[in-house]
Write an enzyme that holds these catalytic residues in place. Structure first.
Site, PDB file in Angstrom:
ATOM      1  N   LYS A 187       0.865  -1.188   0.000  1.00  0.00           N
ATOM      2  CA  LYS A 187       0.000   0.000   0.000  1.00  0.00           C
ATOM      3  C   LYS A 187       0.901   1.238   0.000  1.00  0.00           C
ATOM      4  O   LYS A 187       1.092   1.894   1.025  1.00  0.00           O
ATOM      5  CB  LYS A 187      -0.938  -0.050   1.215  1.00  0.00           C
ATOM      6  CG  LYS A 187      -2.195   0.794   1.054  1.00  0.00           C
ATOM      7  CD  LYS A 187      -3.201   0.424   2.125  1.00  0.00           C
ATOM      8  CE  LYS A 187      -4.287   1.474   2.270  1.00  0.00           C
ATOM      9  NZ  LYS A 187      -5.090   1.717   1.075  1.00  0.00           N
TER      10      LYS A 187
HETATM   11  N1  PMP Z   1      -7.719  -1.664  -3.175  1.00  0.00           N
HETATM   12  C1  PMP Z   1      -7.162  -0.458  -2.993  1.00  0.00           C
HETATM   13  C2  PMP Z   1      -6.389   0.146  -4.107  1.00  0.00           C
HETATM   14  C3  PMP Z   1      -7.342   0.228  -1.779  1.00  0.00           C
HETATM   15  O1  PMP Z   1      -6.802   1.436  -1.597  1.00  0.00           O
HETATM   16  C4  PMP Z   1      -8.123  -0.358  -0.765  1.00  0.00           C
HETATM   17  C5  PMP Z   1      -8.356   0.364   0.522  1.00  0.00           C
HETATM   18  N2  PMP Z   1      -7.347   0.129   1.464  1.00  0.00           N
HETATM   19  C6  PMP Z   1      -8.668  -1.641  -0.994  1.00  0.00           C
HETATM   20  C7  PMP Z   1      -8.441  -2.254  -2.216  1.00  0.00           C
HETATM   21  C8  PMP Z   1      -9.441  -2.342   0.065  1.00  0.00           C
HETATM   22  O2  PMP Z   1      -8.565  -2.783   1.060  1.00  0.00           O
HETATM   23  P1  PMP Z   1      -9.045  -2.977   2.569  1.00  0.00           P
HETATM   24  O3  PMP Z   1     -10.220  -3.857   2.527  1.00  0.00           O
HETATM   25  O4  PMP Z   1      -7.872  -3.624   3.236  1.00  0.00           O
HETATM   26  O5  PMP Z   1      -9.360  -1.640   3.083  1.00  0.00           O
END
Ligand code: PMP
Length: 308
Positions: A157
């Site tokens: 991320k």
């Molecule tokens: N894809 C992206 C590109 C994101 O930024 C997020 C948000 N964090 C998600 C998917 C969903 O991830 P999560 O369920 O861990 O929040």
């Protein structure tokens, strides 16, 4: 948007206005930082903020840091304790959003990662819905492709990667849609700008695999787990063609911010009958029960912090 009262910055909790970095910071100049987005759900009866899958988010932050050669000196348990401390100091008795960031903190020209100092900061603020998804949202496949693992790894991320999300979301919004769907470099369905994507076909939940340029979402894992254990739905992680979206019975996004957001239209085609479908409704209701602690199971997914 409301600003936080306090932040964790350079090793201690400070008033938010004091949490400032230099414009020469490596992480600012090159996007060399990793972050998390975490929700805390206010539980009025318990007088506590319950952070959802806090340990799992911090474990993912550690994995992102390994990819980006960032040092994160606090182990997961200590990060959880620091979060609790900041939550008590802020004192918000409402749903919150938590944003921990690990960044290359050196004041330095040149984008290399090795031998460059890093630091950790975190802020939280009251936060409601990210997407107004009541009747379902409308999406388009945008022209921006998701970078593949050999470009910028979506599994990490990384702050800089959100330029891609920003371009995608802006294109969707300015073309009159609510959210973007991004494809991989070779044209398979990847994910939304800040959400993972599921489709329902003949009663089976289908979602793109972790090797198709997606963030390995914690909500995605929550949905897969709940679908298998609680709803008895078959689930498949596999490559998804764009046109499968056009013939799916149902479609939805999931993510910390978006929670479960039903999709009712994609590229000017209604999804199924163009209304929120029954499987999506079941997943959404169950998800909200679990995060709010109304479900008898999954207490270990909630990290409660009493707010005086
Ligand atoms: N894809 C992206 C590109 C994101 O930024 C997020 C948000 N964090 C998600 C998917 C969903 O991830 P999560 O369920 O861990 O929040």
């Amino acid at each position: 948007m409301q600003t936080p009262r306090y932040a964790f910055f350079e090793g201690r909790i400070v008033p938010f206005a004091e949490a400032r970095i230099s414009v020469m910071t490596h992480g600012f100049m090159y996007g060399t930082a990793c972050f998390e987005g975490i929700r805390g759900y206010w539980d009025e009866r318990a007088g506590a903020l319950a952070f959802f899958r806090l340990r799992d988010h911090y474990a993912r932050l550690h994995r992102s840091c390994r990819i980006l050669r960032l040092g994160l000196r606090y182990p997961v348990e200590e990060l959880c304790e620091l979060t609790a401390e900041l939550a008590r100091k802020n004192g918000d008795r409402a749903d919150v959003y938590l944003r921990p960031i690990v960044y290359k903190s050196a004041l330095q020209i040149g984008p290399h990662l090795n031998g460059v100092a890093d630091d950790f900061t975190m802020l939280m603020l009251p936060f409601g819905k990210y997407i107004e998804a009541g009747g379902g949202i409308r999406c388009r496949t945008v022209s921006w492709r998701r970078p593949s693992d050999g470009m910028i790894p979506a599994r990490a991320k990384v702050n800089g990667l959100y330029v891609n999300s920003a371009l995608a979301k802006t294109e969707a919004l300015e073309d009159g849609y609510d959210e973007a769907i991004m494809l991989t470099a070779d044209g398979a369905v990847a994910e939304g700008s800040t959400e993972n994507l599921f489709l329902v076909s003949d009663g089976t939940l289908v979602t793109p695999p972790v090797s198709d340029s997606i963030l390995v979402g914690i909500t995605r894992d929550t949905v897969l787990t709940l679908a298998r254990r609680e709803l008895g739905l078959p689930v498949v992680e596999r490559r998804v063609d764009r046109t499968e979206l056009y013939v799916a019975d149902e479609c939805f996004f999931c993510g910390t911010g978006a929670e479960i957001s039903p999709i009712v239209e994609i590229d000017r085609r209604p999804v199924g009958p163009g209304k929120v479908g029954p499987v999506t409704r079941r997943v959404q209701a169950l998800y909200l029960d679990v995060v709010h602690g109304r479900h008898p199971g999954y207490a270990d997914w909630r990290y409660p912090v009493g707010i005086p």
